[in-house]
Design a protein around this motif. Structure first.
Motif, mmCIF file in Angstrom:
data_model
loop_
_atom_site.group_PDB
_atom_site.id
_atom_site.type_symbol
_atom_site.label_atom_id
_atom_site.label_comp_id
_atom_site.label_asym_id
_atom_site.label_seq_id
_atom_site.Cartn_x
_atom_site.Cartn_y
_atom_site.Cartn_z
ATOM 1 N N GLN A 42 0.965 -0.675 0.032
ATOM 2 C CA GLN A 42 0.221 -0.007 0.254
ATOM 3 C C GLN A 42 1.253 1.635 -0.084
ATOM 4 O O GLN A 42 0.249 1.909 -0.001
ATOM 5 C CB GLN A 42 -0.964 -0.140 1.088
ATOM 6 N N SER A 43 1.804 1.604 0.838
ATOM 7 C CA SER A 43 3.111 2.250 0.694
ATOM 8 C C SER A 43 3.829 2.551 -0.525
ATOM 9 O O SER A 43 3.889 4.029 -1.054
ATOM 10 C CB SER A 43 4.631 2.110 1.860
ATOM 11 N N ASP A 44 3.452 1.334 -1.578
ATOM 12 C CA ASP A 44 4.409 1.753 -2.730
ATOM 13 C C ASP A 44 3.323 1.979 -4.124
ATOM 14 O O ASP A 44 3.520 2.886 -4.534
ATOM 15 C CB ASP A 44 4.497 0.026 -3.364
ATOM 16 N N LYS A 45 1.657 1.649 -3.424
ATOM 17 C CA LYS A 45 1.052 1.912 -4.296
ATOM 18 C C LYS A 45 0.808 3.997 -4.403
ATOM 19 O O LYS A 45 0.441 4.682 -5.320
ATOM 20 C CB LYS A 45 -0.540 1.043 -4.113
ATOM 21 N N SER A 46 0.279 3.902 -2.230
ATOM 22 C CA SER A 46 1.014 5.102 -2.490
ATOM 23 C C SER A 46 1.909 6.354 -3.239
ATOM 24 O O SER A 46 1.789 7.431 -3.642
ATOM 25 C CB SER A 46 0.855 6.025 -1.241
ATOM 26 N N LEU A 47 2.588 5.208 -3.030
ATOM 27 C CA LEU A 47 4.271 6.402 -4.262
ATOM 28 C C LEU A 47 4.187 6.572 -5.112
ATOM 29 O O LEU A 47 3.920 7.644 -5.380
ATOM 30 C CB LEU A 47 5.336 6.362 -3.429
ATOM 31 N N ALA A 48 3.252 5.430 -6.043
ATOM 32 C CA ALA A 48 3.119 5.663 -7.138
ATOM 33 C C ALA A 48 1.973 6.319 -7.771
ATOM 34 O O ALA A 48 2.267 7.512 -8.487
ATOM 35 C CB ALA A 48 2.976 4.218 -7.745
ATOM 36 N N LEU A 49 1.091 6.609 -6.861
ATOM 37 C CA LEU A 49 0.161 7.498 -6.893
ATOM 38 C C LEU A 49 0.335 8.841 -7.297
ATOM 39 O O LEU A 49 0.492 9.836 -8.073
ATOM 40 C CB LEU A 49 -1.033 7.558 -6.106
ATOM 41 N N ILE A 50 1.364 9.354 -5.624
ATOM 42 C CA ILE A 50 1.785 10.682 -5.764
ATOM 43 C C ILE A 50 3.106 11.479 -6.692
ATOM 44 O O ILE A 50 2.994 12.455 -7.334
ATOM 45 C CB ILE A 50 2.952 11.212 -4.304
ATOM 46 N N ASN A 51 3.189 10.028 -6.972
ATOM 47 C CA ASN A 51 4.701 10.357 -8.473
ATOM 48 C C ASN A 51 3.872 10.237 -9.283
ATOM 49 O O ASN A 51 4.482 11.179 -10.652
ATOM 50 C CB ASN A 51 5.237 9.097 -8.650
ATOM 51 N N ALA A 52 2.831 9.900 -9.733
ATOM 52 C CA ALA A 52 1.591 10.118 -11.152
ATOM 53 C C ALA A 52 1.189 11.434 -10.895
ATOM 54 O O ALA A 52 0.672 11.851 -11.855
ATOM 55 C CB ALA A 52 1.273 9.110 -11.354
ATOM 56 N N LEU A 53 0.466 11.770 -9.934
ATOM 57 C CA LEU A 53 0.200 13.005 -9.696
ATOM 58 C C LEU A 53 1.805 14.225 -9.691
ATOM 59 O O LEU A 53 1.229 15.114 -10.726
ATOM 60 C CB LEU A 53 -0.624 13.525 -8.446
ATOM 61 N N LEU A 54 2.494 14.177 -9.358
ATOM 62 C CA LEU A 54 3.738 14.692 -9.950
ATOM 63 C C LEU A 54 3.749 15.150 -11.045
ATOM 64 O O LEU A 54 4.252 15.879 -11.751
ATOM 65 C CB LEU A 54 5.003 14.660 -9.139
ATOM 66 N N ASP A 55 3.683 13.950 -11.509
ATOM 67 C CA ASP A 55 3.791 14.039 -13.894
ATOM 68 C C ASP A 55 3.119 14.579 -13.924
ATOM 69 O O ASP A 55 3.948 15.357 -15.247
ATOM 70 C CB ASP A 55 4.040 12.073 -14.336
ATOM 71 N N TYR A 56 2.132 14.573 -13.810
ATOM 72 C CA TYR A 56 0.704 14.886 -14.800
ATOM 73 C C TYR A 56 1.109 16.617 -14.376
ATOM 74 O O TYR A 56 0.545 17.224 -15.299
ATOM 75 C CB TYR A 56 -0.277 14.475 -14.047
ATOM 76 N N SER A 57 1.738 16.934 -13.022
ATOM 77 C CA SER A 57 1.470 18.268 -12.815
ATOM 78 C C SER A 57 2.768 19.109 -13.436
ATOM 79 O O SER A 57 2.564 20.490 -14.069
ATOM 80 C CB SER A 57 2.181 18.677 -11.587
ATOM 81 N N ARG A 58 3.898 18.233 -13.905
ATOM 82 C CA ARG A 58 4.689 18.985 -14.318
ATOM 83 C C ARG A 58 4.228 18.737 -16.360
ATOM 84 O O ARG A 58 5.033 19.459 -16.984
ATOM 85 C CB ARG A 58 5.829 17.846 -14.986
ATOM 86 N N LEU A 59 2.888 17.964 -16.802
ATOM 87 C CA LEU A 59 2.517 18.334 -18.225
ATOM 88 C C LEU A 59 2.453 19.624 -18.485
ATOM 89 O O LEU A 59 2.273 20.053 -19.548
ATOM 90 C CB LEU A 59 1.503 17.521 -18.529
ATOM 91 N N GLY A 60 2.073 20.324 -16.914
ATOM 92 C CA GLY A 60 0.776 21.917 -17.760
ATOM 93 C C GLY A 60 2.343 22.659 -18.355
ATOM 94 O O GLY A 60 2.095 23.652 -18.376
ATOM 95 N N LYS A 61 3.471 22.646 -17.433
ATOM 96 C CA LYS A 61 4.567 23.079 -17.294
ATOM 97 C C LYS A 61 5.321 22.852 -19.197
ATOM 98 O O LYS A 61 6.153 23.801 -19.357
ATOM 99 C CB LYS A 61 5.824 23.153 -16.598
ATOM 100 N N LYS A 62 5.020 22.218 -19.770
ATOM 101 C CA LYS A 62 5.259 22.246 -21.075
ATOM 102 C C LYS A 62 4.110 22.533 -22.829
ATOM 103 O O LYS A 62 3.534 22.240 -21.985
ATOM 104 C CB LYS A 62 5.920 20.733 -21.146
ATOM 105 N N ASN A 63 4.907 22.632 -23.410
ATOM 106 C CA ASN A 63 4.577 22.503 -24.826
ATOM 107 C C ASN A 63 3.681 21.358 -25.508
ATOM 108 O O ASN A 63 4.740 20.621 -25.275
ATOM 109 C CB ASN A 63 5.214 23.754 -25.418
ATOM 110 N N ILE A 64 2.479 21.614 -25.671
ATOM 111 C CA ILE A 64 2.312 20.602 -26.282
ATOM 112 C C ILE A 64 2.411 20.812 -27.471
ATOM 113 O O ILE A 64 2.150 21.598 -28.447
ATOM 114 C CB ILE A 64 0.698 19.773 -25.938
ATOM 115 N N LYS A 65 3.189 19.389 -27.808
ATOM 116 C CA LYS A 65 3.060 19.426 -29.539
ATOM 117 C C LYS A 65 2.587 19.148 -30.401
ATOM 118 O O LYS A 65 2.451 17.224 -30.389
ATOM 119 C CB LYS A 65 4.619 18.712 -30.003
ATOM 120 N N LYS A 66 2.008 19.221 -31.526
ATOM 121 C CA LYS A 66 1.337 17.888 -32.249
ATOM 122 C C LYS A 66 1.387 17.274 -33.336
ATOM 123 O O LYS A 66 2.238 17.792 -33.851
ATOM 124 C CB LYS A 66 -0.624 19.473 -32.813
#
Length: 66
Positions: A42-66
């Motif tokens: 469960q700790s590993d799952k929670s850590l994975a969720l936190i890392n996924a949220l962190l990755d998701y938050s970084r998406l907003g800082k990058k330009n999206i290329k089509k």
């Protein structure tokens, strides 16, 4: 900062579980070992969720290329 704040307690829980596992090696109660393994999973799952949220938050800082 938030990511670090969320990860810190999980790291402490994981470390504590490892210590408990070391101490519980001599215990022949399978429930204890299952509970500790479940805590680690469960700790590993929670850590994975936190890392996924962190990755998701970084998406907003990058330009999206089509």
């Amino acid at each position: 900062i938030v990511s670090h704040d969320l990860k810190s307690p999980l790291r402490q829980i994981y470390s504590f579980v490892n210590l408990l596992e070391h101490e519980a090696k001599s215990i022949n109660n399978t429930n204890v070992h299952e509970y500790l393994e479940n805590l680690k999973k469960q700790s590993d799952k929670s850590l994975a969720l936190i890392n996924a949220l962190l990755d998701y938050s970084r998406l907003g800082k990058k330009n999206i290329k089509k």
